[in-house]
Write a protein that holds these residues in place. Structure first.
Motif, PDB file in Angstrom:
ATOM      1  N   GLN A  66       0.843  -0.992  -0.016  1.00 17.56           N
ATOM      2  CA  GLN A  66      -0.086  -0.030   0.263  1.00 17.56           C
ATOM      3  C   GLN A  66       0.936   1.295   0.128  1.00 17.56           C
ATOM      4  O   GLN A  66       1.963   1.417   0.437  1.00 17.56           O
ATOM      5  CB  GLN A  66      -1.060   0.010   1.147  1.00 17.56           C
ATOM      6  N   HIS A  67       0.229   2.177  -0.563  1.00 19.72           N
ATOM      7  CA  HIS A  67       0.897   3.756  -0.633  1.00 19.72           C
ATOM      8  C   HIS A  67       0.017   4.687  -0.545  1.00 19.72           C
ATOM      9  O   HIS A  67      -1.247   4.409  -0.809  1.00 19.72           O
ATOM     10  CB  HIS A  67       1.719   3.741  -1.811  1.00 19.72           C
ATOM     11  N   ASN A  68       0.096   5.876  -0.191  1.00 21.54           N
ATOM     12  CA  ASN A  68      -0.881   7.002  -0.245  1.00 21.54           C
ATOM     13  C   ASN A  68      -0.058   8.078  -1.049  1.00 21.54           C
ATOM     14  O   ASN A  68       0.929   8.020  -1.513  1.00 21.54           O
ATOM     15  CB  ASN A  68      -1.220   7.252   1.246  1.00 21.54           C
ATOM     16  N   ALA A  69      -0.968   9.210  -0.834  1.00 21.81           N
ATOM     17  CA  ALA A  69      -0.570  10.389  -1.554  1.00 21.81           C
ATOM     18  C   ALA A  69       0.833  10.924  -1.122  1.00 21.81           C
ATOM     19  O   ALA A  69       1.712  11.604  -2.023  1.00 21.81           O
ATOM     20  CB  ALA A  69      -1.405  11.477  -1.433  1.00 21.81           C
ATOM     21  N   ALA A  70       0.820  10.989   0.226  1.00 19.57           N
ATOM     22  CA  ALA A  70       2.292  11.530   0.721  1.00 19.57           C
ATOM     23  C   ALA A  70       3.550  10.574   0.382  1.00 19.57           C
ATOM     24  O   ALA A  70       4.689  11.180   0.031  1.00 19.57           O
ATOM     25  CB  ALA A  70       2.234  11.379   2.257  1.00 19.57           C
ATOM     26  N   ASP A  71       3.263   9.266   0.055  1.00 20.18           N
ATOM     27  CA  ASP A  71       4.449   8.664  -0.400  1.00 20.18           C
ATOM     28  C   ASP A  71       4.836   8.811  -1.848  1.00 20.18           C
ATOM     29  O   ASP A  71       5.825   9.216  -2.276  1.00 20.18           O
ATOM     30  CB  ASP A  71       3.898   7.070  -0.588  1.00 20.18           C
ATOM     31  N   VAL A  72       3.520   9.296  -2.785  1.00 18.09           N
ATOM     32  CA  VAL A  72       3.795   9.714  -4.081  1.00 18.09           C
ATOM     33  C   VAL A  72       4.634  11.067  -4.026  1.00 18.09           C
ATOM     34  O   VAL A  72       5.485  11.318  -4.868  1.00 18.09           O
ATOM     35  CB  VAL A  72       2.427   9.980  -4.805  1.00 18.09           C
ATOM     36  N   ALA A  73       4.211  12.112  -3.134  1.00 19.68           N
ATOM     37  CA  ALA A  73       4.690  13.302  -3.063  1.00 19.68           C
ATOM     38  C   ALA A  73       6.203  13.357  -2.653  1.00 19.68           C
ATOM     39  O   ALA A  73       7.013  13.938  -3.173  1.00 19.68           O
ATOM     40  CB  ALA A  73       4.197  14.204  -2.023  1.00 19.68           C
ATOM     41  N   PHE A  74       6.625  12.331  -1.808  1.00 22.44           N
ATOM     42  CA  PHE A  74       7.811  12.126  -1.452  1.00 22.44           C
ATOM     43  C   PHE A  74       8.823  11.612  -2.472  1.00 22.44           C
ATOM     44  O   PHE A  74       9.777  11.994  -2.908  1.00 22.44           O
ATOM     45  CB  PHE A  74       8.066  11.129  -0.213  1.00 22.44           C
ATOM     46  N   ALA A  75       8.270  10.653  -3.321  1.00 14.36           N
ATOM     47  CA  ALA A  75       9.095  10.254  -4.416  1.00 14.36           C
ATOM     48  C   ALA A  75       9.234  11.145  -5.394  1.00 14.36           C
ATOM     49  O   ALA A  75      10.332  11.510  -6.109  1.00 14.36           O
ATOM     50  CB  ALA A  75       8.473   8.742  -5.049  1.00 14.36           C
ATOM     51  N   LYS A  76       8.321  11.859  -5.804  1.00 16.14           N
ATOM     52  CA  LYS A  76       8.237  12.963  -6.903  1.00 16.14           C
ATOM     53  C   LYS A  76       9.046  14.156  -6.470  1.00 16.14           C
ATOM     54  O   LYS A  76       9.712  14.760  -7.394  1.00 16.14           O
ATOM     55  CB  LYS A  76       6.966  13.287  -7.336  1.00 16.14           C
ATOM     56  N   GLY A  77       9.109  14.471  -5.253  1.00 11.72           N
ATOM     57  CA  GLY A  77       9.919  15.744  -4.662  1.00 11.72           C
ATOM     58  C   GLY A  77      11.325  15.153  -4.428  1.00 11.72           C
ATOM     59  O   GLY A  77      12.342  16.163  -4.942  1.00 11.72           O
ATOM     60  N   GLU A 180      13.985  17.516   5.980  1.00 10.41           N
ATOM     61  CA  GLU A 180      12.504  17.798   6.258  1.00 10.41           C
ATOM     62  C   GLU A 180      11.550  17.204   5.420  1.00 10.41           C
ATOM     63  O   GLU A 180      10.380  16.781   6.009  1.00 10.41           O
ATOM     64  CB  GLU A 180      12.322  19.555   5.830  1.00 10.41           C
ATOM     65  N   MET A 181      11.998  16.873   3.988  1.00 14.94           N
ATOM     66  CA  MET A 181      10.942  15.991   3.243  1.00 14.94           C
ATOM     67  C   MET A 181      10.959  14.485   3.705  1.00 14.94           C
ATOM     68  O   MET A 181       9.604  13.788   3.788  1.00 14.94           O
ATOM     69  CB  MET A 181      11.450  15.982   1.743  1.00 14.94           C
ATOM     70  N   ALA A 182      12.017  13.977   4.321  1.00 10.83           N
ATOM     71  CA  ALA A 182      12.083  12.563   4.826  1.00 10.83           C
ATOM     72  C   ALA A 182      10.979  12.768   6.007  1.00 10.83           C
ATOM     73  O   ALA A 182      10.575  11.794   6.512  1.00 10.83           O
ATOM     74  CB  ALA A 182      13.416  12.326   5.214  1.00 10.83           C
ATOM     75  N   GLN A 183      11.325  13.553   6.869  1.00 10.54           N
ATOM     76  CA  GLN A 183      10.449  13.758   8.004  1.00 10.54           C
ATOM     77  C   GLN A 183       8.865  13.609   7.975  1.00 10.54           C
ATOM     78  O   GLN A 183       8.408  13.020   8.591  1.00 10.54           O
ATOM     79  CB  GLN A 183      10.894  14.758   9.014  1.00 10.54           C
ATOM     80  N   THR A 184       8.671  14.518   6.664  1.00  7.49           N
ATOM     81  CA  THR A 184       7.202  14.429   6.384  1.00  7.49           C
ATOM     82  C   THR A 184       6.634  13.230   5.926  1.00  7.49           C
ATOM     83  O   THR A 184       5.584  12.900   5.998  1.00  7.49           O
ATOM     84  CB  THR A 184       6.988  15.479   5.181  1.00  7.49           C
ATOM     85  N   ASP A 188       3.608  11.092   7.684  1.00 10.60           N
ATOM     86  CA  ASP A 188       2.324  10.882   6.852  1.00 10.60           C
ATOM     87  C   ASP A 188       2.370   9.788   5.727  1.00 10.60           C
ATOM     88  O   ASP A 188       1.021   9.409   5.230  1.00 10.60           O
ATOM     89  CB  ASP A 188       2.035  12.181   5.951  1.00 10.60           C
ATOM     90  N   GLY A 189       3.468   9.308   5.315  1.00 14.60           N
ATOM     91  CA  GLY A 189       3.399   8.156   4.453  1.00 14.60           C
ATOM     92  C   GLY A 189       2.881   6.507   4.921  1.00 14.60           C
ATOM     93  O   GLY A 189       2.715   6.531   6.279  1.00 14.60           O
ATOM     94  N   ALA A 190       2.623   5.706   3.940  1.00 12.84           N
ATOM     95  CA  ALA A 190       2.074   4.570   4.227  1.00 12.84           C
ATOM     96  C   ALA A 190       2.995   3.391   3.696  1.00 12.84           C
ATOM     97  O   ALA A 190       2.746   2.392   4.214  1.00 12.84           O
ATOM     98  CB  ALA A 190       0.514   4.656   3.622  1.00 12.84           C
ATOM     99  N   HIS A 191       3.893   3.710   2.780  1.00 11.92           N
ATOM    100  CA  HIS A 191       4.611   2.553   2.299  1.00 11.92           C
ATOM    101  C   HIS A 191       5.939   2.431   3.073  1.00 11.92           C
ATOM    102  O   HIS A 191       6.833   3.113   3.288  1.00 11.92           O
ATOM    103  CB  HIS A 191       5.272   3.175   0.845  1.00 11.92           C
ATOM    104  N   ALA A 194       9.261   2.958   1.793  1.00  5.81           N
ATOM    105  CA  ALA A 194       9.508   4.530   1.629  1.00  5.81           C
ATOM    106  C   ALA A 194       9.812   5.148   3.014  1.00  5.81           C
ATOM    107  O   ALA A 194      11.023   6.198   3.121  1.00  5.81           O
ATOM    108  CB  ALA A 194       8.348   5.233   0.910  1.00  5.81           C
ATOM    109  N   ALA A 195       9.407   4.681   3.995  1.00 12.40           N
ATOM    110  CA  ALA A 195       9.631   5.222   5.398  1.00 12.40           C
ATOM    111  C   ALA A 195      11.087   4.910   5.905  1.00 12.40           C
ATOM    112  O   ALA A 195      11.609   5.650   6.312  1.00 12.40           O
ATOM    113  CB  ALA A 195       8.640   4.632   6.379  1.00 12.40           C
ATOM    114  N   LYS A 196      11.462   3.675   5.476  1.00 19.24           N
ATOM    115  CA  LYS A 196      12.856   3.317   5.691  1.00 19.24           C
ATOM    116  C   LYS A 196      13.815   3.929   5.039  1.00 19.24           C
ATOM    117  O   LYS A 196      14.854   4.356   5.616  1.00 19.24           O
ATOM    118  CB  LYS A 196      12.918   1.750   5.271  1.00 19.24           C
ATOM    119  N   MET A 197      13.655   4.217   3.455  1.00 24.89           N
ATOM    120  CA  MET A 197      14.423   5.101   2.788  1.00 24.89           C
ATOM    121  C   MET A 197      14.591   6.594   3.460  1.00 24.89           C
ATOM    122  O   MET A 197      15.732   7.138   3.796  1.00 24.89           O
ATOM    123  CB  MET A 197      14.205   5.331   1.394  1.00 24.89           C
TER     124      MET A 197
END
Length: 219
Positions: A66-77, A180-184, A188-191, A194-197
């Motif tokens: 599973q993933h959510n919008a925060a995961d997508v924003a993290f990857a795209k940013g 800061e992006m990683a802390q967000t 907020d992320g679900a993947h 991604a949280a591990k990275m």
């Protein structure tokens, strides 16, 4: 005799009807009691328990995919953010004077290049568009520590000690944005991956920020 039989049979019929009616009423009451007791009835509670169990089972099997919008924003940013860090690091071998700055730049490139590929792979698997290379790398300037085109030009034109200082000052700002992006993402992320990275980025880049502050303090 015929009259007596008739009198005898009527009470039996009435009694049978009463028994049937009584039984039906009992069934209705039992049904209503089973439905109406939402607070503690076995029937209603059993349904809730089954639903909760199904939800629990589904959530237990979902985390890795599973993933959510925060995961997508993290990857795209983070993809263009990392690309710019690699671009900055690529300038060091031919411009830096300090061996420590050159080594730091090599470490940044070594860590962030593979992360770009991983982030791109997640976006592709999620059916999302991977940020294009090129101009987009500078389109986020002013946000999350990204350098402006003018700052990148300044860095490209510097050499020696001036390059070392500019590189570290800019990279500190750049790293602070990434943290800061990683802390967000962690908040907020679900993947899970991604949280591990994000945790690895916070740890490694915070250490590099501290290292650069020390190197700048030596000048």
């Amino acid at each position: 005799m015929i009259r007596k039989r008739s009198l005898v049979r009527r009470p039996l019929v009435r009694r049978s009807a009463a028994v049937v009616a009584s039984g039906a009423a009992a069934l209705v009451l039992a049904a209503c009691g089973g439905d109406g007791d939402g607070d503690g009835s076995a029937g209603h509670g059993g349904h809730s328990d089954a639903t909760a169990s199904a939800s629990s089972s589904a959530s237990a099997s979902a985390p890795q995919g599973q993933h959510n919008a925060a995961d997508v924003a993290f990857a795209k940013g983070m993809i263009p953010h990392h690309r710019q860090a690699v671009e900055m690091a690529d300038l060091a071998p031919g411009r830096a004077r300090s061996a420590e700055v050159k080594e730091l730049a090599a470490d940044i490139k070594k860590a962030q290049g593979p992360e770009i590929r991983t982030l791109s792979g997640w976006l592709t698997s999620w059916g999302e568009e991977v940020p294009a290379e090129g101009a987009m790398d500078h389109s986020m300037h002013g946000m999350d520590g990204m350098m402006t085109a003018e700052e990148m030009t300044e860095l490209e034109n510097a050499s020696g000690k001036a390059f070392d200082t500019a590189f570290m000052e800019m990279m500190i700002k750049h790293h602070e944005g990434a943290v800061e992006m990683a802390q967000t993402e962690q908040a907020d992320g679900a993947h899970g991956p991604a949280a591990k990275m994000a945790g690895e980025i916070i740890t490694s880049q915070s250490a590099e920020i501290e290292q650069m502050h020390k190197l700048l303090g030596k000048d």
